[in-house]
Structure formats: C-alpha cells, structure tokens
Design a protein around this motif. Sequence first.
Motif, PDB file in Angstrom:
ATOM      1  N   ASP A  80      66.499  25.004  26.669  1.00 57.51           N
ATOM      2  CA  ASP A  80      65.783  25.874  25.795  1.00 57.51           C
ATOM      3  C   ASP A  80      65.668  25.559  24.296  1.00 57.51           C
ATOM      4  N   LYS A  81      66.824  24.904  23.861  1.00 60.18           N
ATOM      5  CA  LYS A  81      67.034  24.590  22.330  1.00 60.18           C
ATOM      6  C   LYS A  81      65.722  23.334  22.053  1.00 60.18           C
ATOM      7  N   LEU A  82      65.717  22.401  23.010  1.00 60.40           N
ATOM      8  CA  LEU A  82      64.763  21.117  22.875  1.00 60.40           C
ATOM      9  C   LEU A  82      63.224  21.920  22.873  1.00 60.40           C
ATOM     10  N   ILE A  83      63.269  23.067  24.011  1.00 61.43           N
ATOM     11  CA  ILE A  83      61.863  23.377  23.684  1.00 61.43           C
ATOM     12  C   ILE A  83      61.525  24.186  22.564  1.00 61.43           C
ATOM     13  N   GLN A  84      62.549  25.224  22.200  1.00 58.96           N
ATOM     14  CA  GLN A  84      62.231  25.958  20.680  1.00 58.96           C
ATOM     15  C   GLN A  84      62.017  24.968  19.707  1.00 58.96           C
ATOM     16  N   GLU A  85      62.777  23.745  19.632  1.00 53.49           N
ATOM     17  CA  GLU A  85      62.565  22.776  18.574  1.00 53.49           C
ATOM     18  C   GLU A  85      61.054  22.428  18.496  1.00 53.49           C
ATOM     19  N   ALA A  86      60.933  21.802  19.689  1.00 53.42           N
ATOM     20  CA  ALA A  86      59.542  21.307  19.629  1.00 53.42           C
ATOM     21  C   ALA A  86      58.434  22.369  19.496  1.00 53.42           C
ATOM     22  N   LYS A  87      58.534  23.339  19.458  1.00 51.19           N
ATOM     23  CA  LYS A  87      57.643  24.413  19.462  1.00 51.19           C
ATOM     24  C   LYS A  87      57.594  24.813  17.844  1.00 51.19           C
ATOM     25  N   SER A  88      58.596  24.490  17.051  1.00 49.41           N
ATOM     26  CA  SER A  88      58.952  25.060  15.973  1.00 49.41           C
ATOM     27  C   SER A  88      58.467  23.988  14.507  1.00 49.41           C
ATOM     28  N   THR A  89      58.658  22.737  15.464  1.00 51.37           N
ATOM     29  CA  THR A  89      58.617  21.537  14.066  1.00 51.37           C
ATOM     30  C   THR A  89      57.029  21.250  13.873  1.00 51.37           C
ATOM     31  N   ALA A  90      56.844  20.894  12.582  1.00 47.60           N
ATOM     32  CA  ALA A  90      55.489  20.524  12.241  1.00 47.60           C
ATOM     33  C   ALA A  90      55.235  19.127  12.363  1.00 47.60           C
ATOM     34  N   ASP A  91      56.263  18.182  12.562  1.00 46.22           N
ATOM     35  CA  ASP A  91      56.226  16.610  12.743  1.00 46.22           C
ATOM     36  C   ASP A  91      55.911  16.540  14.293  1.00 46.22           C
ATOM     37  N   GLN A  92      54.723  15.861  14.366  1.00 45.77           N
ATOM     38  CA  GLN A  92      54.053  15.703  15.893  1.00 45.77           C
ATOM     39  C   GLN A  92      54.873  14.707  16.355  1.00 45.77           C
ATOM     40  N   LYS A  93      55.094  13.616  15.813  1.00 40.62           N
ATOM     41  CA  LYS A  93      55.943  12.597  16.355  1.00 40.62           C
ATOM     42  C   LYS A  93      57.456  13.199  17.010  1.00 40.62           C
ATOM     43  N   THR A  94      58.071  13.871  16.152  1.00 46.00           N
ATOM     44  CA  THR A  94      59.289  14.426  16.285  1.00 46.00           C
ATOM     45  C   THR A  94      59.107  15.416  17.747  1.00 46.00           C
ATOM     46  N   ARG A  95      57.936  15.980  17.648  1.00 42.33           N
ATOM     47  CA  ARG A  95      57.720  17.064  18.704  1.00 42.33           C
ATOM     48  C   ARG A  95      57.835  16.375  20.116  1.00 42.33           C
ATOM     49  N   GLY A  96      56.900  15.412  19.931  1.00 42.23           N
ATOM     50  CA  GLY A  96      56.833  14.378  21.052  1.00 42.23           C
ATOM     51  C   GLY A  96      57.914  13.986  21.650  1.00 42.23           C
ATOM     52  N   ASP A  97      58.986  13.557  20.842  1.00 44.25           N
ATOM     53  CA  ASP A  97      60.345  12.808  21.137  1.00 44.25           C
ATOM     54  C   ASP A  97      61.029  14.202  21.777  1.00 44.25           C
ATOM     55  N   LEU A  98      60.918  15.534  21.247  1.00 41.50           N
ATOM     56  CA  LEU A  98      61.692  16.472  21.886  1.00 41.50           C
ATOM     57  C   LEU A  98      61.247  16.813  23.333  1.00 41.50           C
ATOM     58  N   MET A  99      59.884  16.889  23.320  1.00 41.91           N
ATOM     59  CA  MET A  99      59.451  17.275  24.946  1.00 41.91           C
ATOM     60  C   MET A  99      59.760  16.145  25.849  1.00 41.91           C
ATOM     61  N   ALA A 100      59.896  14.752  25.425  1.00 39.97           N
ATOM     62  CA  ALA A 100      60.155  13.714  26.160  1.00 39.97           C
ATOM     63  C   ALA A 100      61.887  13.997  26.614  1.00 39.97           C
ATOM     64  N   GLN A 101      62.416  14.261  25.819  1.00 41.98           N
ATOM     65  CA  GLN A 101      64.230  14.462  26.017  1.00 41.98           C
ATOM     66  C   GLN A 101      64.050  15.609  26.823  1.00 41.98           C
ATOM     67  N   ALA A 102      63.280  16.669  26.939  1.00 45.20           N
ATOM     68  CA  ALA A 102      63.401  17.971  27.841  1.00 45.20           C
ATOM     69  C   ALA A 102      62.976  17.570  28.950  1.00 45.20           C
ATOM     70  N   GLU A 103      61.867  16.836  29.242  1.00 39.73           N
ATOM     71  CA  GLU A 103      61.342  16.207  30.617  1.00 39.73           C
ATOM     72  C   GLU A 103      62.380  15.738  31.301  1.00 39.73           C
ATOM     73  N   LYS A 104      63.044  14.598  30.631  1.00 41.77           N
ATOM     74  CA  LYS A 104      64.141  13.812  31.084  1.00 41.77           C
ATOM     75  C   LYS A 104      65.295  14.819  31.568  1.00 41.77           C
ATOM     76  N   MET A 105      65.903  15.643  31.057  1.00 42.36           N
ATOM     77  CA  MET A 105      66.649  16.682  31.137  1.00 42.36           C
ATOM     78  C   MET A 105      66.553  17.617  32.258  1.00 42.36           C
ATOM     79  N   LEU A 106      65.395  17.892  32.430  1.00 40.10           N
ATOM     80  CA  LEU A 106      64.930  18.879  33.490  1.00 40.10           C
ATOM     81  C   LEU A 106      64.933  18.040  34.838  1.00 40.10           C
ATOM     82  N   LEU A 107      64.517  16.858  34.976  1.00 37.33           N
ATOM     83  CA  LEU A 107      64.660  16.003  36.019  1.00 37.33           C
ATOM     84  C   LEU A 107      66.104  15.655  36.483  1.00 37.33           C
ATOM     85  N   ASP A 108      66.701  15.433  35.471  1.00 34.35           N
ATOM     86  CA  ASP A 108      68.264  15.244  35.697  1.00 34.35           C
ATOM     87  C   ASP A 108      68.916  16.225  36.381  1.00 34.35           C
TER      88      ASP A 108
END
Length: 553
Positions: free
Chosen positions: A483-511
């Motif tokens: 939840d924290k990763l998704i919230q941070e991804a939705k709140s950041t203005a830095d698009q690269k950071t946003r992409g990194d956060l979403m990639a972490q979230a996807e890996k966590m979900l699959l784990d």
Amino acid sequence: MKKGRIFVSLLMSLVIVGSSLTGCTYKGGTPAATGTADAGSGGKQVLRFVYSVDIPNFDPQLANSMVNQTVGTTIIEGLVRLREGKIVPGAAEKWDVSEDGKTYTFHLRDSKWSDGQPVTANDFEYAIKRLCDPKTAAPYAYASFYIQNAEEINSGKIKDLNQLGVKALDDKTLEIKLKAPGKYILSVLAGTNFAPVRKDIIEKYGKDFAAAPDKMVYNGAFTMTNWTRQKEVDLAKNPNYWDAGNVKLDEVNILQVDNGQTMVNMYESGDTDMLDLVSAAYDKYKKDSKQNVLYYDTGSVEYMLFNAKSSNPLVTNINFRKAIACGFDRAEYVKLSSKDLNLPAERLILPDISGVNDKFNKEHPLHYYPAKADVTKAKDYLAKAMQELNISDPSKVSFKLLINDAYKTYGEAIQAILKQNLGITVKLDIAPYADQIDRCLKLNYDVACQGWNPDYDDPMTYLDLWVTGGTQNMAGTSNPEYDKLIQEAKSTADQKTRGDLMAQAEKMLLDDSYVMPYDIGRGAYVVKPGVKDMYRYFVGANPDFVYTSVNGK
C-alpha cells in the motif's frame, strides 16, 4: 473497460448489414481499411456485432467491465476519448496544463444532450463528485484517486464533496487539480466512469437511472433505443452529437450470443462479416492461406486469484501458492487453451504499457515466471505446504477453482496440467459470468480465474487493484508495505522514481503469490471487404466504431 475494466474474453463477432470488411495489421491494434462494397446500394448503414456476455449496466459511474467501456463511450462522451490508443478531444475541444503539471483546465465545446439541453462543466463536476462519493459505492472510485482529495473523500476522511479538486469555473470551463503530475491522466479521464451525468436526471429517476433507455440522456455519437437484458442492445445515431456530420452509421445492434460455434457458423454462412478466432477456429483459419488473419494485442492478462480470506488452509499457505505458481506450465496452457495464439505471462504488467521514455517492461525488465513449469521446485514447495498442514498424500490435496461458464474448457486445461505436474485435484466451480464476478467481489471462493484489461496506458492500471480495501481487490489481500509503495508512486512528481516504485510493487505482489498471472491475451480475427474506420486497440473501446462506415459510404 479495457477500461477497466474487469477482463472478459469476448468471443466477439461482428455483423454488418449489407456490407463487408477489409483489414490491415499495424503496431498495437488493427483498423478496418477502406471498404470495397457497392456504395450505391442505398438504405441505412447498420452495424451489428455480438458479445458473449451480458452488458451489466449503463450508469457511467457504476460501470465496471470492458463491455461498458466499448458501448458506454459511444453513448455518453467524456472530456476526451481514445482513438487508436491516442487521446483526442471529446466534449472538451481543448485543455491547458499548468506549469507544475498538476492543474488541467478543460474548455468545453458547444454540445447538447439528446434532449436538447446544453452539456456543461457542471455536469462533469457533478459526475466526478458522484464517482468519488462513498454513497455511490462506485467500483471504480479508486480511478479518481489521482485527483486532489478524491481518496480522502471516498474513504470518509473528508466529508465535504466540495473539497474535491474538481470545479466548474463557468458553464464551459472545468478545472481538475491532481495530487501529482502525470502524462497518463488524460487516458484515465477517457474512461466511462468520468463521463458526465445530469443532476436533474439522476434526481428524477433515482435508483432507476440508466435502468432503461428512456431513463437517461446521451451526449455521445449514439443514443440507446432498446436494451433487452441478455439479448440485445440497439443504438441509433444521435442527431445532437457535436460531430454528427462525421458519424456514418445510422444504427448499431449489439446481440448477445454465448456460443462460440454459433458465431463461427454465422460467419461461415455469410451472416456476419467479422469473426473473432479462438481455439479450434483459430487453428483452422491460420492454416488456410486464403484467409487473412489479423492480430492485435488485447492488453489482457489472465491470472489465478487465491482468496486471502478463504477458510481453506491450502489457499492461505504461501508454500502451496508458490507450488501452484511454479508447477503450472504456462506454455502448455496457452497451447491447450488458445492454440498458441496467446502468450505465457512472465509478469503482471504487459509489454505494451508505456513507461517514462520507453515501454515499462524495457525500463524495468522482470522475468518472474518461466514459460515451462519447474516441477522439481514446485514439488518442494508442495512438500513444505503438506508438512505444515499435516497432509501426507498429494492426492488428498484439492481446491475449488471458480471459473465462468464460457471458460469451462480452459478450466479443464488447468485441471489437467496441475494433476499431471503435482498430482493434486482441481474441482471446477462453474458459474455464469455475472455470478462469478459477484462472488469474486464478495470473496466467496477458494481460487478463481480472473483477468484484467488496462483502463489506461500506464502500469498503475494493473497495480492499484490490490491495495488494502480496494473495490476491485478480488484477492482480499492486505500488505501495508505494498500500500505504501502504491501511495508513494501516486504522490511523487518524479516520473523515474514513480516507475521504480511501481516495479517494486509488482515484484512484491508476485512474491506474495495471491495473484498468479499465466496468460497474455492476443486477438485474432478474420474479416471481409466493405467497412472503413473501425479500430481495435488494447486500451479504449474495442471495437471503436464511432466513425465506422459500411458499404463505402
């Protein structure tokens, strides 16, 4: 919705009265090319096509399926619309974006509802507030959470709807304020859920709003003239549509036919001019050199959902879930279920989805699942699960798999693969499509086959489904770190950071393995000459027939 939509494999066949189709393939989708039929045949231009599932409703804010997206966007038009995957003006003729990218100001064109009343910015403000209002219980309310205070209003933390970052500045100007900038927001706003509704019509009909064609008004290219549940929906050209002069079709008839062989028979007997190819039909047509089989990426991903609230201890055991994830042979499944039309899913986010400067999967590569099963690894996980659950014989391991009746043969393929590789028993729990969706939403199942089509061209369309308490979280999962990763991804203005956060979230979900992707959808179909300007794409309406013409007219 492929917007959003809940994924449905549509088995769609198109009937064109007095016409036929040609097509050509292109990257990301397929348009119907200029027709060759006689332009002087006279009469109305009527398009008929078939869905295999019932269209659940036409209330824009309550829409929750791909069929809603396809039909809904043609009868009620939003600020913008998707055309071949690209944003084009809709009810708004233009828009401005603030320097910080967080404020969008839409300027509405002169347009009318089907009863002659003007479409105003107030209609959009009211509709988006209605989407966010927890009293509406909109299943896609979370799609609005990019807007300032939307999530807080929907959760009840903020009670005043006027705090939402949406405001009609005057009758022709709508301002939308975002939490953070993002180029994907226009694609989000193209969805059916953000389409306008009139407050006076809602108040007049109450719970019966949109329950019948005469209990709603329309501002899209078509109006609805008939809706017979589980049988037919009829549309007619809307003379009040702002671009009516470029709408060629006079009528559209949408029939429900749930038998794939019937659709094949209709095409081969000349009653239809387009046929979606699945399984045996695909195998037959792709081998026929006389047939021009066309392909497009549907954007769909199919997955098994393991109910985190299930009373079956197997389902909530992570080693058991990982045993299924490793022991399921995705390559064998797509061979059995689609004759290798579809592709094995390596991950949740599909290849066509955009990242910052390239496709997301290129910027964030992840090969989580191999195409072939790792049976040795799967059996190790299964042994651990059985030990933890005091089960000694794999033949005693079983679970119910909820699947809709149109997918019975696919369920049988899953049964066979898991029986062969792990020796476990899968019992099919077959239900009609609507009942299956309802049970998944209510978490009334052990394991279920479900899937998703992207609502918009951004990875978040696959990821924010699974937040704690999410209205489309059909797995019932709850992971504060996710939840924290998704919230941070939705709140950041830095698009690269946003992409990194979403990639972490996807890996966590699959784990966590409550969501197990196994199949990437591709569409294949055959057409005959005669139709112009009909498109199929992985986001937006499919097919997009607003500017389709028949008989070359």
